[in-house]
Design a protein around this motif. Structure first.
Motif: not given
Length: 91
Positions: A35-39, A62-72
């Protein structure tokens, strides 16, 4: 078939099956529930779950890039982890 990364270079398609495990690895390193990664990534929870289960044709860039940004982390870090997971399973 190779897929382009964020720099327009190609990554080895053999990494694609290991990307879901790489996402799970980094999410756990960051101690983040899905849930935190999604947010943090701006994806809905079902997309994160789908990504971690793996898609038949692999995840969208694009999904991978967004996930990477969320994971820093960088996309290269995510792919390097996928490569290590692939190499560990081959030995």
């Amino acid at each position: 078939m190779n897929q382009p990364n964020q720099d327009g270079e190609n990554w080895d398609a053999r990494l694609t099956p290991r990307i879901p495990a790489s996402v799970v690895f980094w999410r756990r390193v960051r101690n983040m529930p899905q849930e935190s990664l999604a947010k943090a990534s701006g994806l809905c929870l079902s997309e994160v779950k789908w990504l971690e289960r793996g898609r038949k044709n692999g995840p969208r860039l694009d999904s991978l890039e967004r996930v990477c940004a969320g994971l820093e982390i960088s996309l290269n870090e995510l792919l390097a982890t996928a490569a290590r997971l692939r190499d560990n399973l081959q030995h």
